[in-house]
Motif scaffolding. Sequence first.
Motif, short mmCIF file in Angstrom:
data_model
loop_
_atom_site.label_atom_id
_atom_site.label_comp_id
_atom_site.label_asym_id
_atom_site.label_seq_id
_atom_site.Cartn_x
_atom_site.Cartn_y
_atom_site.Cartn_z
N TRP A 83 -1.50 5.32 -10.16
CA TRP A 83 -0.87 5.02 -8.79
C TRP A 83 -0.29 3.63 -8.76
O TRP A 83 -0.68 2.71 -9.23
N ILE A 84 0.82 3.67 -7.82
CA ILE A 84 1.53 2.53 -7.82
C ILE A 84 1.62 2.01 -6.44
O ILE A 84 1.26 2.96 -5.45
N TRP A 85 2.12 1.07 -5.96
CA TRP A 85 2.21 0.28 -4.64
C TRP A 85 4.00 0.71 -4.08
O TRP A 85 4.61 -0.14 -4.86
N GLN A 86 4.29 1.13 -3.36
CA GLN A 86 5.32 1.41 -2.69
C GLN A 86 5.49 1.11 -1.21
O GLN A 86 4.89 2.06 -0.64
N ASP A 87 5.91 0.47 -0.68
CA ASP A 87 6.00 0.35 1.02
C ASP A 87 7.16 1.17 1.23
O ASP A 87 8.35 1.48 0.65
N PRO A 88 6.92 1.88 2.61
CA PRO A 88 6.05 1.51 3.30
C PRO A 88 4.66 2.43 3.59
O PRO A 88 3.89 2.46 4.66
N TRP A 89 4.50 3.20 2.32
CA TRP A 89 3.57 4.27 2.20
C TRP A 89 2.14 3.52 1.39
O TRP A 89 1.13 4.02 1.76
N GLY A 90 2.51 2.46 0.64
CA GLY A 90 1.43 1.80 -0.23
C GLY A 90 1.13 2.66 -1.27
O GLY A 90 1.88 2.82 -2.04
N TRP A 91 -0.27 3.16 -1.52
CA TRP A 91 -0.61 3.82 -2.67
C TRP A 91 0.28 5.10 -2.93
O TRP A 91 0.02 6.12 -1.95
N THR A 92 0.97 5.18 -4.16
CA THR A 92 1.92 6.41 -4.22
C THR A 92 1.41 6.92 -5.57
O THR A 92 1.44 6.08 -6.48
N TRP A 93 1.40 8.20 -5.78
CA TRP A 93 1.25 8.98 -7.11
C TRP A 93 2.30 9.12 -7.97
O TRP A 93 3.32 9.81 -7.32
N VAL A 94 2.29 8.69 -9.03
CA VAL A 94 3.51 9.04 -10.03
C VAL A 94 2.95 9.93 -11.25
O VAL A 94 2.05 9.47 -12.22
N SER A 95 3.27 11.20 -11.35
CA SER A 95 2.85 11.88 -12.23
C SER A 95 3.73 11.85 -13.71
O SER A 95 4.52 11.38 -13.64
N ASP A 96 2.75 11.73 -14.65
CA ASP A 96 3.39 11.97 -15.99
C ASP A 96 3.78 13.30 -16.68
O ASP A 96 4.39 13.47 -17.65
N GLU A 97 3.41 14.24 -15.80
CA GLU A 97 3.79 15.69 -16.03
C GLU A 97 5.20 15.99 -15.82
O GLU A 97 5.80 15.68 -14.65
N ALA A 132 5.56 -10.94 -3.28
CA ALA A 132 4.76 -12.02 -3.09
C ALA A 132 4.51 -12.45 -1.67
O ALA A 132 3.55 -12.92 -1.42
N ARG A 133 5.73 -12.38 -0.91
CA ARG A 133 5.75 -12.60 0.47
C ARG A 133 5.19 -11.65 1.36
O ARG A 133 4.15 -11.94 1.98
N LYS A 134 5.36 -10.28 0.90
CA LYS A 134 4.46 -9.41 1.46
C LYS A 134 2.96 -9.13 1.28
O LYS A 134 2.26 -8.74 2.18
N LEU A 135 2.51 -9.79 0.03
CA LEU A 135 1.04 -9.51 -0.39
C LEU A 135 0.20 -10.30 0.80
O LEU A 135 -0.81 -9.92 0.90
N GLU A 136 0.66 -11.25 1.14
CA GLU A 136 -0.03 -12.44 2.27
C GLU A 136 -0.16 -11.66 3.41
O GLU A 136 -1.53 -11.47 3.95
N LEU A 137 0.87 -10.87 4.05
CA LEU A 137 0.67 -10.01 5.28
C LEU A 137 -0.10 -8.77 4.85
O LEU A 137 -0.78 -8.25 5.73
N ILE A 138 0.01 -8.09 3.49
CA ILE A 138 -0.77 -7.27 3.43
C ILE A 138 -2.44 -7.59 3.32
O ILE A 138 -3.25 -6.71 4.01
N ARG A 139 -2.71 -8.62 2.82
CA ARG A 139 -4.02 -9.11 2.57
C ARG A 139 -4.70 -9.53 4.22
O ARG A 139 -5.83 -9.14 4.65
N GLU A 140 -3.69 -10.00 4.97
CA GLU A 140 -4.23 -10.08 6.46
C GLU A 140 -4.28 -8.87 7.23
O GLU A 140 -5.40 -8.63 8.05
N ASN A 141 -3.72 -7.51 6.79
CA ASN A 141 -3.91 -6.51 7.63
C ASN A 141 -5.01 -5.69 6.86
O ASN A 141 -5.14 -4.45 7.16
N GLY A 142 -5.76 -6.17 6.08
CA GLY A 142 -6.94 -5.29 5.32
C GLY A 142 -6.19 -4.18 4.31
O GLY A 142 -7.08 -3.45 4.27
N GLY A 143 -5.14 -4.43 3.65
CA GLY A 143 -4.54 -3.61 2.69
C GLY A 143 -3.56 -2.69 3.49
O GLY A 143 -3.13 -1.67 2.59
N SER A 144 -3.14 -2.67 4.40
CA SER A 144 -2.34 -1.83 4.98
C SER A 144 -0.60 -2.34 4.62
O SER A 144 -0.34 -3.66 4.63
N PRO A 145 -0.03 -1.26 4.27
CA PRO A 145 1.32 -1.62 3.70
C PRO A 145 2.35 -2.05 4.92
O PRO A 145 1.93 -1.59 6.25
#
Length: 658
Positions: free
Chosen positions: A271-285, A460-473
């Motif tokens: 699982w990686i983080w990619q805005d604007p969806w947030g948690w995104t699945w990357v398969s090794d298959e 780094a700048r986005k992380l502050e706002l993500i924290r304030e929004n409770g984990g929302s991308p």
Amino acid sequence: MRYIGLRLALASLFAAGLIAGSAAHAQDAGPDAGQDFHQTVARVSFVQGEGSFQRGDDLGHWQALSLNLPMTIGDRVWTGNGGRIELQAPGLRTFLAPGTELTALNLTEDVQQYSIAEGTATFRLSSMDDDDAFEIDTPSAAVTLERTGLYRVSVDANGNTRVSVRRGSARVAAGGGEVTLGSGELMVVSGLDDPEYDVYALPLADSWDRWVDSRERRRHEIVSYDYTSADVVGAEDLDAFGTWEDVPEYGHVWQPTSVSADWAPYREGRWIWQDPWGWTWVSDEPWGWAPYHYGRWVVVGSRWCWVPVGRGVVHVSYAPALVAFVGGGPGWRVGIGGGGYVGWFPLAPRDAFVPWWGRGSGRPEGRANVTYANRAYATVVQRSVFGDARGVRGAWVRDERIVRDVARAPVLRGPLPVLPTRESLRGAPADRAVSRPPEGVSVRPVAARLAPPPAPPSFARKLELIRENGGSPLTPAASAALTVQSREGARAAAVIRPVMREDRRVDLAPRRGAEGAPPPDPIRTGSRTIATSETPLIAHPSAARESVAAPRVAPGALVISPVKEYALPSSEERARRIGAARGSSPVSAPAPRSVAAPQPAPAAAEPAIERREFSRAPRRVAEPGPDPLVRAEPRAVERPAEKPAERREAPKREERKD
């Protein structure tokens, strides 16, 4: 209105008995309905040799390129020595030659805009709606793809641009002027501030073209597209790794082969983080794109089966993953540290999809009448494995008690209360070697017709706002606002300059005295630079004429005033010139209409005719040949001096006639 239309189509399909297609249709309408943006991604579908990747929100950090990595706005890729990359986006496939830097300036369902700072790329445009826009920007020109077809764009070390149209139609804008290219034409734009151009007949297919054709042939031999929508990216990989079976309840379903007994969807990857969806699945298959971003999963006879999006579905939306997350207890506290577990399971055809990148409260689903068919097959990992983009294989929890407790927890709604870390940005293991483009290539300005969106702010700048929004991308609008507030200056993804100068002067003009073949198109491989272009049948600069009407420009374009339009000769005129070049009479390159130039004498054009006098038939494109980028193709052109000697063997011909 689009969502309502999809619901009506669903009802009609169900009435006709197409249960599988209608079920998949309902599920894939969910991600699109739960977001107020239409951003999409391009899939990394093939990697050979050296390839690296840089995120738009993590500048200065290049990482190894991995298969199935999603590329979105602001991201860039680079092919190192001998590297080749293939990207897949809705309706467009991109092939990158060695030594190529490509940046995604805009990636939405309606607009795809890329820039090439240096190198060679081929674009296969397979589908295009009336409202779609496809643009390729280079340091000296902006190329707009007008129709479906096959296009090749190259940029040398000085920023000069070559545009080849094998099939289709393209508009090339530079210096305030425009040239329209049709099938079988090649244009060379020389210079950045005062550009000049030449238009030639397209050369014979070279080694790079044949390699692209070898990749293209795969698309026309795929059986999987008989059972799924043509807009499902990555379905061409399913034939080699699974089988199709007709299940009465779901229609045609796909089963992966050569998987372990304890295999389940969403276990081979990270699982990686990619805005604007947030948690995104990357398969090794190698096949792990279509079954994880479209359609649903179901267990049939103790085997996992993928239920695809039906062929009749008109609109298919990308989703970062189609799963439901479960968990609870103190481990779900928002923060970087702490313990706890994260669990998820694949959604079945009739399960409700709740996007975790929406504006939900982040609290568990409280409705008692919601059932999930695959809840018992949940995959559970420690939160550190989930948040640090570590591989799930070998790290998922096998303690049945823990898995049972997590799986029974309520399904979470809204953003997940797990903050991303810098490791969450990595889509491949950190121990892989990484190549970087030459210094200065990544910051080279490119010309553009369409104004792209601002580059994303730093993580780094986005992380502050993500924290304030409770984990929302961050949504695209919030990301743009953060960029303006932080005053980060020029675009991070690529420096953009208008395709037309500020003084609105028309500088694009045909180059005088052009003759012979176009300059070679270099492709780097290893430490060598090879030329792959072959001599065309005829070369000609296009004639110029004044245009009183402004060219066609999409909304938001940077070209807003009338420009000089440069018209190519008609098809009849081109056929006459090519036929004359193959015959015995000399043909000279036409001079621009605005300049009165005397016709050259036939004797003066004799050297050019000698260069063009070869009549071999083009080799079949279907034969890629051995390692096409190792060396240039040899020319098999007979010398003119040897032909008369063969014709003088009159006695032998007379004997055959008797």
